[in-house]
Design a protein around this motif. Structure first.
Motif, PDB file in Angstrom:
ATOM      1  N   LEU A   1      11.015  -2.188  10.366  1.00  0.00           N
ATOM      2  CA  LEU A   1      10.902  -1.089  11.336  1.00  0.00           C
ATOM      3  C   LEU A   1      11.175  -1.535  12.780  1.00  0.00           C
ATOM      4  CD1 LEU A   1       7.924   1.087  10.002  1.00  0.00           C
ATOM      5  CD2 LEU A   1      10.365   1.458   9.724  1.00  0.00           C
ATOM      6  N   ASP A   2      11.329  -2.860  12.979  1.00  0.00           N
ATOM      7  CA  ASP A   2      11.732  -3.353  14.313  1.00  0.00           C
ATOM      8  C   ASP A   2      13.241  -3.199  14.433  1.00  0.00           C
ATOM      9  OD1 ASP A   2       9.286  -4.080  15.191  1.00  0.00           O
ATOM     10  OD2 ASP A   2       9.506  -6.219  14.780  1.00  0.00           O
ATOM     11  N   SER A   3      13.670  -1.974  14.382  1.00  0.00           N
ATOM     12  CA  SER A   3      15.108  -1.737  14.320  1.00  0.00           C
ATOM     13  C   SER A   3      15.713  -1.747  15.724  1.00  0.00           C
ATOM     14  CB  SER A   3      15.320  -0.370  13.664  1.00  0.00           C
ATOM     15  OG  SER A   3      16.613   0.073  13.871  1.00  0.00           O
ATOM     16  N   GLY A   4      16.962  -2.166  15.810  1.00  0.00           N
ATOM     17  CA  GLY A   4      17.650  -2.133  17.105  1.00  0.00           C
ATOM     18  C   GLY A   4      17.992  -0.714  17.522  1.00  0.00           C
TER      19      GLY A   4
ATOM     20  N   SER B   1       0.817  -1.214   0.000  1.00  0.00           N
ATOM     21  CA  SER B   1       0.000   0.000   0.000  1.00  0.00           C
ATOM     22  C   SER B   1       0.846   1.256   0.000  1.00  0.00           C
ATOM     23  CB  SER B   1      -0.980  -0.002   1.174  1.00  0.00           C
ATOM     24  OG  SER B   1      -0.409   0.616   2.298  1.00  0.00           O
ATOM     25  N   TRP B   2       0.229   2.304  -0.590  1.00  0.00           N
ATOM     26  CA  TRP B   2       0.771   3.664  -0.541  1.00  0.00           C
ATOM     27  C   TRP B   2      -0.041   4.469   0.466  1.00  0.00           C
ATOM     28  CZ3 TRP B   2       0.459   4.770  -6.536  1.00  0.00           C
ATOM     29  CH2 TRP B   2       1.563   4.192  -7.183  1.00  0.00           C
ATOM     30  N   SER B   3      -0.753   3.762   1.357  1.00  0.00           N
ATOM     31  CA  SER B   3      -1.632   4.490   2.276  1.00  0.00           C
ATOM     32  C   SER B   3      -1.286   4.173   3.724  1.00  0.00           C
ATOM     33  CB  SER B   3      -3.095   4.169   1.970  1.00  0.00           C
ATOM     34  OG  SER B   3      -3.245   2.969   1.276  1.00  0.00           O
ATOM     35  N   TYR B   4      -0.040   3.777   3.932  1.00  0.00           N
ATOM     36  CA  TYR B   4       0.417   3.452   5.286  1.00  0.00           C
ATOM     37  C   TYR B   4       1.211   4.630   5.851  1.00  0.00           C
ATOM     38  CZ  TYR B   4       3.444   1.520   8.909  1.00  0.00           C
ATOM     39  OH  TYR B   4       4.131   1.312  10.074  1.00  0.00           O
ATOM     40  N   VAL B   5       0.678   5.258   6.878  1.00  0.00           N
ATOM     41  CA  VAL B   5       1.432   6.326   7.533  1.00  0.00           C
ATOM     42  C   VAL B   5       1.924   5.812   8.880  1.00  0.00           C
ATOM     43  CG1 VAL B   5       1.409   8.684   8.401  1.00  0.00           C
ATOM     44  CG2 VAL B   5       0.213   8.128   6.292  1.00  0.00           C
ATOM     45  N   GLY B   6       3.164   5.386   8.870  1.00  0.00           N
ATOM     46  CA  GLY B   6       3.859   4.964  10.080  1.00  0.00           C
ATOM     47  C   GLY B   6       5.166   5.723  10.069  1.00  0.00           C
ATOM     48  N   ALA B   7       6.184   5.178  10.736  1.00  0.00           N
ATOM     49  CA  ALA B   7       7.457   5.901  10.791  1.00  0.00           C
ATOM     50  C   ALA B   7       8.042   6.112   9.393  1.00  0.00           C
ATOM     51  CB  ALA B   7       8.437   5.124  11.659  1.00  0.00           C
ATOM     52  N   GLY B   8       7.842   5.128   8.510  1.00  0.00           N
ATOM     53  CA  GLY B   8       8.390   5.213   7.157  1.00  0.00           C
ATOM     54  C   GLY B   8       8.148   3.888   6.465  1.00  0.00           C
ATOM     55  N   LEU B   9       8.965   3.597   5.440  1.00  0.00           N
ATOM     56  CA  LEU B   9       8.835   2.336   4.707  1.00  0.00           C
ATOM     57  C   LEU B   9       8.852   1.136   5.662  1.00  0.00           C
ATOM     58  CD1 LEU B   9       9.152   0.587   2.038  1.00  0.00           C
ATOM     59  CD2 LEU B   9      11.608   0.810   2.403  1.00  0.00           C
ATOM     60  N   ARG B  10       7.848   0.251   5.518  1.00  0.00           N
ATOM     61  CA  ARG B  10       7.825  -0.959   6.355  1.00  0.00           C
ATOM     62  C   ARG B  10       7.795  -2.192   5.459  1.00  0.00           C
ATOM     63  NH1 ARG B  10       2.880  -2.119  10.388  1.00  0.00           N
ATOM     64  NH2 ARG B  10       1.784  -2.269   8.424  1.00  0.00           N
ATOM     65  N   LEU B  11       8.811  -3.030   5.615  1.00  0.00           N
ATOM     66  CA  LEU B  11       8.881  -4.284   4.868  1.00  0.00           C
ATOM     67  C   LEU B  11       8.673  -5.411   5.859  1.00  0.00           C
ATOM     68  CD1 LEU B  11      12.199  -3.492   2.976  1.00  0.00           C
ATOM     69  CD2 LEU B  11       9.897  -3.358   2.064  1.00  0.00           C
ATOM     70  N   THR B  12       7.677  -6.247   5.611  1.00  0.00           N
ATOM     71  CA  THR B  12       7.506  -7.383   6.514  1.00  0.00           C
ATOM     72  C   THR B  12       7.462  -8.677   5.717  1.00  0.00           C
ATOM     73  OG1 THR B  12       5.106  -7.189   6.490  1.00  0.00           O
ATOM     74  CG2 THR B  12       6.238  -6.079   8.274  1.00  0.00           C
ATOM     75  N   MET B  13       7.912  -9.737   6.362  1.00  0.00           N
ATOM     76  CA  MET B  13       7.915 -11.062   5.724  1.00  0.00           C
ATOM     77  C   MET B  13       7.726 -12.109   6.796  1.00  0.00           C
ATOM     78  SD  MET B  13       8.844 -13.808   4.060  1.00  0.00           S
ATOM     79  CE  MET B  13       8.914 -13.171   2.415  1.00  0.00           C
ATOM     80  N   GLU B  14       6.907 -13.096   6.492  1.00  0.00           N
ATOM     81  CA  GLU B  14       6.754 -14.252   7.389  1.00  0.00           C
ATOM     82  C   GLU B  14       6.864 -15.506   6.548  1.00  0.00           C
ATOM     83  OE1 GLU B  14       3.106 -14.385   9.561  1.00  0.00           O
ATOM     84  OE2 GLU B  14       3.417 -12.404  10.414  1.00  0.00           O
ATOM     85  N   LEU B  15       7.536 -16.489   7.112  1.00  0.00           N
ATOM     86  CA  LEU B  15       7.624 -17.784   6.448  1.00  0.00           C
ATOM     87  C   LEU B  15       7.155 -18.825   7.452  1.00  0.00           C
ATOM     88  CD1 LEU B  15       8.731 -19.247   3.848  1.00  0.00           C
ATOM     89  CD2 LEU B  15      10.821 -19.645   5.161  1.00  0.00           C
ATOM     90  N   LEU B  16       6.182 -19.639   7.055  1.00  0.00           N
ATOM     91  CA  LEU B  16       5.612 -20.618   7.979  1.00  0.00           C
ATOM     92  C   LEU B  16       5.831 -22.037   7.465  1.00  0.00           C
ATOM     93  CD1 LEU B  16       4.167 -17.928   8.770  1.00  0.00           C
ATOM     94  CD2 LEU B  16       2.107 -19.263   9.170  1.00  0.00           C
TER      95      LEU B  16
END
Ligand SMILES: NC(=O)c1ccc[n+]([C@@H]2O[C@H](COP(=O)([O-])OP(=O)(O)OC[C@H]3O[C@@H](n4cnc5c(N)ncnc54)[C@H](O)[C@@H]3O)[C@@H](O)[C@H]2O)c1
Length: 418
Positions: free
Chosen positions: A305-308, A279-294
């Motif tokens: 964005l889960d940065s140290g 989406s181009w409609s996410y207003v959070g801190a900035g670009l968020r890339l998420t990935m899950e592998l099950l």
């Protein structure tokens, strides 16, 4: 090719060209020696950045043909906008075929084309000129993705069975340049712009280490698109103002939200699923890339964005807006995540090292234009599914000539209301 170092020419002097140049501090055996852009000033600025970073004695050239004519240039990185792909590749092939110069390879930013016909043409032209080809999908080189895959397969999959579900999402508050918002110029909306990353990294995670992509067979695609934010009058006006009146989301919007589900069969005929959201409609801190592998007894999760590293600025720090903490940053106050090295964490350094090493050893990169074509085929099938509001078996008929309604200026969800 007999050379020990590659001379790189960059085509385009914008946002992503600068990302590649900054990444070069971690790339070996190649120097950035040239930049061509639509105007000489931008090219000169990008070349100056390369010189300042000591990643090559880059200079600006008037045209792609001039840059190819310089014997110091061995490979091109295509970083110009989507709508210039074919003219760019035709100029490259023409320059080589008319003996203006020599190249060993080209690397091209995502997407390879605005539709399947364009992506296939890029591949055919490259093959005609006998060039090695690298498809610049940085996310399959991102350290968290590569390491996550390695560990999941080595421990979880080897003992309990292969992973069967990959979820990938890429979201931010919208692109930085007006051309991205124009369906015709860009090829679509957020589905074309960002789902290309998600479908490819999810497929990469589900493919056994070292195996060819052909071990997974796509069988059907289900997708949905919508314009959730940017067709609201206030936001449509912002886009219009930013583009000098050209972008008209009240009448010619592109999707700012898309999701897709791609069902694959693995080598044994078992079902695997890839779920993507962009989406181009996410207003959070900035670009968020998420990935899950099950998989049956394990899971992997990545969130950029889960940065140290986090910083906090009180309300008294009233600085200027910038992107110094994270790409597509939306705030400068409060508690903010910082991505320590975007060039590393998003995969650009490893990607460019791989492309350079492949070109130097005369091998086709593991991520190449055939992958770019496959990604485009999945994205175009997703558009078909969203337009027809049904699941589409893969590959659908007439995929090669399909151009999404949004890229023809004929998509307007507001007209379908009521
Ligand atoms: N991998 C990623 O995550 C990622 C991120 C951003 C952009 N991209 C891709 O990179 C490409 C460029 O995006 P950007 O953000 O840098 O765009 P941009 O608009 O910031 O920059 C484009 C540059 O190309 C130049 N240009 C325009 N027409 C040209 C032509 N005919 N010949 C030479 N140069 C020309 C412009 O002057 C500008 O310098 C796009 O295809 C985009 O999809 C990839």
């Amino acid at each position: 090719m007999g050379k020990k170092r590659l001379g790189i020419g960059i085509v385009g002097g914008g946002f992503i060209a600068r990302f590649h140049i900054r990444s070069w501090v971690g790339v070996r055996d190649a120097d950035i020696l040239g930049v061509v852009s639509r105007n000489r000033e931008t090219a000169e600025e990008a070349a100056a950045l390369a010189r300042d970073l000591h990643v090559g004695e880059a200079r600006s050239y008037r045209s792609v043909t001039d840059m190819i004519a310089d014997p110091a240039i061995d490979a091109l990185w295509i970083c110009a906008p989507n709508f210039t792909r074919i003219e760019m590749m035709e100029e490259i092939v023409h320059a080589l075929e008319s003996g203006k110069g020599k190249l060993v390879g080209v690397a091209c930013e995502k997407p390879l084309g605005r539709n399947v016909a364009e992506a296939k043409k890029m591949l055919v032209l490259t093959q005609r000129a006998q060039l090695l080809d690298g498809y610049l999908e940085n996310q399959v080189f991102a350290p968290a993705i590569v390491r996550g895959k390695e560990i999941a397969w080595a421990r979880g999959a080897s003992l309990t069975g292969r992973p069967y579900l990959a979820r990938a999402a890429e979201e931010h508050s919208g692109p930085h340049m007006p051309w991205f918002w124009e369906g015709e110029l860009q090829g679509g909306g957020v589905l074309n712009d960002m789902m290309c990353h998600s479908v490819e990294e999810a497929r990469f995670m589900l493919t056994p280490p070292g195996a060819d992509r052909s071990v997974l067979t796509p069988v059907k695609v289900t997708a949905h698109t919508a314009c959730l934010k940017w067709q609201k009058p206030h936001y449509a006006e912002i886009l219009s103002d930013r583009s000098g009146g050209r972008t008209d989301y009240m009448n010619r919007p592109a999707e700012d939200f898309a999701r897709s589900m791609v069902e694959y069969r693995d080598e044994k005929g078992d079902s695997l699923v890839v779920e993507t959201t962009t989406s181009w409609s996410y207003v959070g801190a900035g670009l968020r890339l998420t990935m899950e592998l099950l998989g049956p007894e394990y899971s992997v999760v990545v969130n950029s964005l889960d940065s140290g590293l986090k910083v906090f600025f009180s309300r008294n720090v009233k600085g200027e807006a910038g992107e110094d903490l994270v790409e597509k940053q939306n705030a400068e106050m409060g508690l903010m995540p910082v991505v320590g090295s975007e060039e590393t964490e998003y995969g650009y350094i490893a990607e460019n090292r791989h492309m350079v090493q492949s070109f130097l050893s005369g091998k086709r990169p593991m991520e190449n234009f055939s992958d770019g074509v496959n990604v485009t085929e999945l994205l175009m099938t997703a558009y078909m599914s969203a337009e027809q509001e049904k699941t589409i078996p893969f590959p659908p008929q007439r995929l090669d000539s399909f151009v999404p309604a949004v890229a023809r200026g004929e998509w307007n969800p507001r007209e379908q209301k009521g």
